[in-house]
Design a protein around this motif. Structure first.
Motif, PDB file in Angstrom:
ATOM      1  N   SER A   1       0.825  -1.215   0.000  1.00  0.00           N
ATOM      2  CA  SER A   1       0.000   0.000   0.000  1.00  0.00           C
ATOM      3  C   SER A   1       0.857   1.263   0.000  1.00  0.00           C
ATOM      4  N   GLY A   2       1.958   1.224   0.737  1.00  0.00           N
ATOM      5  CA  GLY A   2       2.816   2.403   0.838  1.00  0.00           C
ATOM      6  C   GLY A   2       3.599   2.728  -0.412  1.00  0.00           C
ATOM      7  N   VAL A   3       3.642   1.785  -1.359  1.00  0.00           N
ATOM      8  CA  VAL A   3       4.362   2.027  -2.614  1.00  0.00           C
ATOM      9  C   VAL A   3       3.437   1.818  -3.805  1.00  0.00           C
ATOM     10  N   ALA A   4       2.137   2.106  -3.607  1.00  0.00           N
ATOM     11  CA  ALA A   4       1.145   1.811  -4.641  1.00  0.00           C
ATOM     12  C   ALA A   4       1.444   2.527  -5.950  1.00  0.00           C
ATOM     13  N   GLN A   5       1.835   3.801  -5.882  1.00  0.00           N
ATOM     14  CA  GLN A   5       2.095   4.524  -7.127  1.00  0.00           C
ATOM     15  C   GLN A   5       3.342   3.998  -7.823  1.00  0.00           C
ATOM     16  N   GLY A   6       4.378   3.688  -7.054  1.00  0.00           N
ATOM     17  CA  GLY A   6       5.565   3.088  -7.647  1.00  0.00           C
ATOM     18  C   GLY A   6       5.269   1.725  -8.244  1.00  0.00           C
ATOM     19  N   TYR A   7       4.428   0.956  -7.585  1.00  0.00           N
ATOM     20  CA  TYR A   7       4.025  -0.359  -8.090  1.00  0.00           C
ATOM     21  C   TYR A   7       3.333  -0.203  -9.438  1.00  0.00           C
ATOM     22  N   ALA A   8       2.429   0.778  -9.530  1.00  0.00           N
ATOM     23  CA  ALA A   8       1.712   1.019 -10.788  1.00  0.00           C
ATOM     24  C   ALA A   8       2.652   1.437 -11.904  1.00  0.00           C
ATOM     25  N   THR A   9       3.713   2.169 -11.546  1.00  0.00           N
ATOM     26  CA  THR A   9       4.626   2.716 -12.566  1.00  0.00           C
ATOM     27  C   THR A   9       5.704   1.730 -12.975  1.00  0.00           C
TER      28      THR A   9
ATOM     29  N   GLU B   1     -14.369  -3.378 -13.186  1.00  0.00           N
ATOM     30  CA  GLU B   1     -14.841  -2.849 -11.921  1.00  0.00           C
ATOM     31  C   GLU B   1     -13.800  -3.168 -10.851  1.00  0.00           C
ATOM     32  N   TYR B   2     -13.082  -2.152 -10.407  1.00  0.00           N
ATOM     33  CA  TYR B   2     -12.083  -2.331  -9.357  1.00  0.00           C
ATOM     34  C   TYR B   2     -12.756  -2.220  -7.990  1.00  0.00           C
ATOM     35  N   ARG B   3     -12.409  -3.142  -7.087  1.00  0.00           N
ATOM     36  CA  ARG B   3     -12.968  -3.152  -5.740  1.00  0.00           C
ATOM     37  C   ARG B   3     -11.865  -3.410  -4.727  1.00  0.00           C
ATOM     38  N   ALA B   4     -11.973  -2.767  -3.565  1.00  0.00           N
ATOM     39  CA  ALA B   4     -11.130  -3.137  -2.428  1.00  0.00           C
ATOM     40  C   ALA B   4     -11.833  -4.275  -1.701  1.00  0.00           C
ATOM     41  N   ALA B   5     -11.266  -5.483  -1.787  1.00  0.00           N
ATOM     42  CA  ALA B   5     -11.896  -6.656  -1.182  1.00  0.00           C
ATOM     43  C   ALA B   5     -10.848  -7.717  -0.929  1.00  0.00           C
ATOM     44  N   ARG B   6     -11.033  -8.480   0.127  1.00  0.00           N
ATOM     45  CA  ARG B   6     -10.143  -9.593   0.444  1.00  0.00           C
ATOM     46  C   ARG B   6     -10.347 -10.727  -0.554  1.00  0.00           C
ATOM     47  N   ALA B   7      -9.317 -11.540  -0.751  1.00  0.00           N
ATOM     48  CA  ALA B   7      -9.387 -12.643  -1.705  1.00  0.00           C
ATOM     49  C   ALA B   7     -10.449 -13.657  -1.320  1.00  0.00           C
ATOM     50  N   GLU B   8     -10.675 -13.828  -0.025  1.00  0.00           N
ATOM     51  CA  GLU B   8     -11.635 -14.828   0.430  1.00  0.00           C
ATOM     52  C   GLU B   8     -13.044 -14.255   0.604  1.00  0.00           C
ATOM     53  N   ALA B   9     -13.257 -13.001   0.207  1.00  0.00           N
ATOM     54  CA  ALA B   9     -14.573 -12.351   0.353  1.00  0.00           C
ATOM     55  C   ALA B   9     -14.778 -11.388  -0.812  1.00  0.00           C
ATOM     56  N   SER B  10     -15.042 -11.950  -1.985  1.00  0.00           N
ATOM     57  CA  SER B  10     -15.103 -11.137  -3.209  1.00  0.00           C
ATOM     58  C   SER B  10     -16.369 -10.312  -3.321  1.00  0.00           C
TER      59      SER B  10
ATOM     60  N   VAL C   1     -14.084  -8.094 -12.959  1.00  0.00           N
ATOM     61  CA  VAL C   1     -14.026  -7.551 -11.600  1.00  0.00           C
ATOM     62  C   VAL C   1     -12.624  -7.793 -11.079  1.00  0.00           C
ATOM     63  N   ALA C   2     -11.957  -6.736 -10.637  1.00  0.00           N
ATOM     64  CA  ALA C   2     -10.580  -6.824 -10.142  1.00  0.00           C
ATOM     65  C   ALA C   2     -10.569  -6.369  -8.687  1.00  0.00           C
ATOM     66  N   THR C   3     -10.079  -7.237  -7.802  1.00  0.00           N
ATOM     67  CA  THR C   3     -10.112  -6.927  -6.374  1.00  0.00           C
ATOM     68  C   THR C   3      -8.724  -6.986  -5.766  1.00  0.00           C
ATOM     69  N   ASP C   4      -8.521  -6.149  -4.757  1.00  0.00           N
ATOM     70  CA  ASP C   4      -7.296  -6.180  -3.963  1.00  0.00           C
ATOM     71  C   ASP C   4      -7.640  -5.719  -2.559  1.00  0.00           C
ATOM     72  N   ALA C   5      -6.993  -6.311  -1.566  1.00  0.00           N
ATOM     73  CA  ALA C   5      -7.246  -5.908  -0.180  1.00  0.00           C
ATOM     74  C   ALA C   5      -6.730  -4.503   0.118  1.00  0.00           C
ATOM     75  N   SER C   6      -5.807  -4.005  -0.713  1.00  0.00           N
ATOM     76  CA  SER C   6      -5.245  -2.668  -0.523  1.00  0.00           C
ATOM     77  C   SER C   6      -6.038  -1.633  -1.323  1.00  0.00           C
TER      78      SER C   6
ATOM     79  N   GLU D   1      -5.319   1.413  -1.506  1.00  0.00           N
ATOM     80  CA  GLU D   1      -4.346   2.289  -2.162  1.00  0.00           C
ATOM     81  C   GLU D   1      -3.912   1.718  -3.506  1.00  0.00           C
ATOM     82  N   GLN D   2      -3.725   0.397  -3.571  1.00  0.00           N
ATOM     83  CA  GLN D   2      -3.357  -0.230  -4.840  1.00  0.00           C
ATOM     84  C   GLN D   2      -4.472  -0.070  -5.869  1.00  0.00           C
ATOM     85  N   VAL D   3      -5.687  -0.355  -5.463  1.00  0.00           N
ATOM     86  CA  VAL D   3      -6.824  -0.242  -6.379  1.00  0.00           C
ATOM     87  C   VAL D   3      -6.964   1.195  -6.894  1.00  0.00           C
ATOM     88  N   ALA D   4      -6.737   2.171  -6.019  1.00  0.00           N
ATOM     89  CA  ALA D   4      -6.866   3.575  -6.420  1.00  0.00           C
ATOM     90  C   ALA D   4      -5.829   3.970  -7.462  1.00  0.00           C
TER      91      ALA D   4
END
Length: 254
Positions: free
Chosen positions: A9-17, A81-90, A62-67, A69-72
């Motif tokens: 989450s703390g490196v979400a923008q760097g991860y995207a880039t 459709e991007y969602r903030a969601a845990r892998a075990e609770a889509s 549908v694309a999900t991530d628990a973070s 910040e990553q989804v944003a």
């Protein structure tokens, strides 16, 4: 969202880039094994590196991530459709999904709970693909410097789950009959700044910085940059590749 292994989450923008992009052929090879092409669920999507390939071959994604910040940090797409969601609770309906993909994230999951969620949402014939890639391959004399930092400096700071990546997911539980897929790679042409930006996104770098500060990270960057300039030139764009492993199985018979 709390309670998950949050390394990025703390490196979400760097991860995207700076994370490498998957080849469209991988999505095409997976869709060729799918019984239907209505809904794909990309789990642990990060900032959408693999999600972005799916609208070309699926009606809806549908694309999900628990973070959150990553989804944003993901680039919006009208079919995703991007969602903030845990892998075990889509939050997806029962029996609705034709393809489930997990790119470079399954080693962080509570796998029994995730596999139970896959079984719940899977439509007849639904496919599950766990995708992972190891470290990039660089030319000499850059590769020894890269490998020393990766293994000797960062070694103690890699989370234990990272070992599954090194082993090509061979050690992950996978209770599905395996299906064959053609060999896969990631490919990119990167300059020095992109390679160093990629290094900054690693989970082990977060551990090193927390434990020791940035002294050894900066020493690596200086040595690596000096060798790059001496051997490749200031404006060099090197062709790079990462070996990709994909474990594929049918969640529900067609």
């Amino acid at each position: 969202m709390s309670g998950f292994k949050d390394h990025f989450s703390g490196v979400a923008q760097g991860y995207a880039t700076y994370r490498p992009r998957y080849r469209p052929q991988l999505a095409a090879d997976l869709v060729a094994l799918c019984a239907q092409h209505r809904l794909a669920w990309d789990v642990g999507c990060g900032s959408g590196q693999f999600s972005a390939l799916l609208p070309a071959v699926f009606e809806r994604v549908v694309a999900t991530d628990a973070s959150a910040e990553q989804v944003a940090a993901a680039i919006p797409h009208p079919q995703i459709e991007y969602r903030a969601a845990r892998a075990e609770a889509s939050g997806l309906p029962d029996g609705s999904v034709d393809l489930i993909t997990v790119a470079q994230a399954a080693h962080w999951f509570d796998l029994p709970a995730f596999y139970a969620e896959c079984a719940r949402v899977a439509a007849p014939g639904c496919l599950l693909a766990l995708i992972t890639y190891a470290h990039m391959r660089l030319p000499d004399p850059l590769m020894p410097l890269f490998w020393h930092f990766y293994e000797d400096v960062l070694g103690p700071f890699w989370p234990p789950d990272r070992r599954h990546v090194e082993q090509g997911y061979a050690t992950l539980p996978f209770p599905f009959e395996p299906l064959a897929l053609p060999p896969q790679t990631l490919e990119a042409a990167w300059g020095l700044d992109q390679v160093l930006g990629y290094v900054d996104t690693w989970s082990a770098v977060r551990g090193l910085l927390k434990a020791e500060g940035d002294g050894r990270l900066q020493a690596f960057k200086v040595a690596f940059g000096k060798t790059w300039l001496e051997t490749q030139g200031a404006g060099a764009q090197l062709p790079l590749d990462w070996p990709v492993t994909v474990r594929v199985g049918r969640v529900r018979p067609g």
